[in-house]
Design a protein around this motif. Sequence first.
Motif, PDB file in Angstrom:
ATOM      1  N   GLU A 141       0.863  -1.175   0.000  1.00  0.00           N
ATOM      2  CA  GLU A 141       0.000   0.000   0.000  1.00  0.00           C
ATOM      3  C   GLU A 141       0.902   1.229   0.000  1.00  0.00           C
ATOM      4  O   GLU A 141       1.556   1.534   0.991  1.00  0.00           O
ATOM      5  CB  GLU A 141      -0.915  -0.012   1.227  1.00  0.00           C
ATOM      6  N   ASP A 175       0.552   4.324   0.268  1.00  0.00           N
ATOM      7  CA  ASP A 175       0.361   5.383   1.265  1.00  0.00           C
ATOM      8  C   ASP A 175       1.094   5.109   2.578  1.00  0.00           C
ATOM      9  O   ASP A 175       1.307   6.026   3.371  1.00  0.00           O
ATOM     10  CB  ASP A 175      -1.130   5.575   1.550  1.00  0.00           C
ATOM     11  N   ASP A 176       1.476   3.870   2.814  1.00  0.00           N
ATOM     12  CA  ASP A 176       2.210   3.542   4.043  1.00  0.00           C
ATOM     13  C   ASP A 176       3.602   4.158   4.071  1.00  0.00           C
ATOM     14  O   ASP A 176       4.242   4.190   5.133  1.00  0.00           O
ATOM     15  CB  ASP A 176       2.363   2.023   4.184  1.00  0.00           C
ATOM     16  N   ARG A 191       3.879  14.767  -2.366  1.00  0.00           N
ATOM     17  CA  ARG A 191       3.236  14.752  -1.048  1.00  0.00           C
ATOM     18  C   ARG A 191       4.236  15.044   0.067  1.00  0.00           C
ATOM     19  O   ARG A 191       3.914  15.742   1.032  1.00  0.00           O
ATOM     20  CB  ARG A 191       2.555  13.404  -0.813  1.00  0.00           C
ATOM     21  N   THR A 201       4.668   7.316   2.686  1.00  0.00           N
ATOM     22  CA  THR A 201       4.884   8.762   2.647  1.00  0.00           C
ATOM     23  C   THR A 201       5.708   9.159   3.864  1.00  0.00           C
ATOM     24  O   THR A 201       5.754   8.437   4.878  1.00  0.00           O
ATOM     25  CB  THR A 201       3.559   9.526   2.690  1.00  0.00           C
ATOM     26  N   HIS A 259       6.531   9.416  -3.566  1.00  0.00           N
ATOM     27  CA  HIS A 259       5.746  10.452  -2.906  1.00  0.00           C
ATOM     28  C   HIS A 259       6.444  11.815  -2.839  1.00  0.00           C
ATOM     29  O   HIS A 259       6.269  12.561  -1.870  1.00  0.00           O
ATOM     30  CB  HIS A 259       5.410   9.999  -1.478  1.00  0.00           C
TER      31      HIS A 259
END
Length: 358
Positions: free
Chosen positions: A75, A77-78, A261, A80, A258
Amino acid sequence: MATTITDHTVVYAGGEKKIYYLAAGPVKGPLILFIHGWPGTAITWKAQIDAFAGMGFRVVAPDMPGYGKSTARREADDYTQEALVEGMMALLADNNRPAAIWVGHDWGAGVTSSVATQHPEAVTALINLAVPFHTIELGWDGFLPLVDRELYPADKYEYAQWDYMKNYEENFEKTIEWFDRDVAGFCKAAMQKSPGPPSSRFAFTATVRKDGGWMGGIPKPPGVEVTGPPVLPPEVFDPFIADMEKTGFWAGSAYYLHHKRNGEYNANAPSGGKLAQPVLFIHAAWDLICDTRASRFAEPMRRACSNLTEATVEAGHFVHCEKPQEVNAALTRFIIEELPDQWPGFWESGYTKKKTVA
């Protein structure tokens, strides 16, 4: 006497994630956290764990999220900087300390820099190896403008030595599949001992997309039988490889996805991006990718840090593995000079000193 190293796990993010870590040294000793980069796991800091635990520090080294025995979900997003900082704050809290000396290498230095940016109160001192503060944690704008354009003309090498990072954004699954064809072979090839000062400052990573992949676009990484001894001794390299083969490269490489972000996250910093705490930066003199000697890569750090010490070790990128004694000596001198109240012994009772003049 052999260092006693214990295993620990901290659960965070509402119970969804865990960080596994190694710890050694007296529980009440001054706390040092060693944060690895790509690729790596906690055990790659073994030389530092032994040295600093032996001096009386409490030493902690985690398998970073995406590696080893820590949560390594596919995943993105883990991974960032914001998610990684959450994990680091859980790690610190699990050791019952409000602050620590943070030591980071490669992407670990990006994470320690984000911790210092977002939670300066949790940082007694910052020590980064190879990757300076105030660079990769800020996304592309934090480091791409600093490349040596005489060496990497923009019309030929838009992303310069960081082309391999752009390759992740454009060809992530293909790249991971290539690494995973021979995890041990790639890690051994990437962690070779430096032959000496490079004859050219040009990094092979500047042509990864043009070449159709890493190492000139060869079908798979070279086998372990092809390359020479790695910078890690067998008792460290073998468990490291077992860790990497357990997870593969997907999660650890997702750190590279990322930049935008991460830049937005660290642009909004309580500290304003400035650090007053003592900072040590160790240049890896022969590192052609994180080139701090011939490029402007270290300049933002020098502007942002008001108490900065710099040291240079003649080694490649994995400087703490290739030259552990020199790195440990630099860390030790820095702590003695800049953080005397963090030295074991002084930590609990202080020193008394008397000079008699005859």
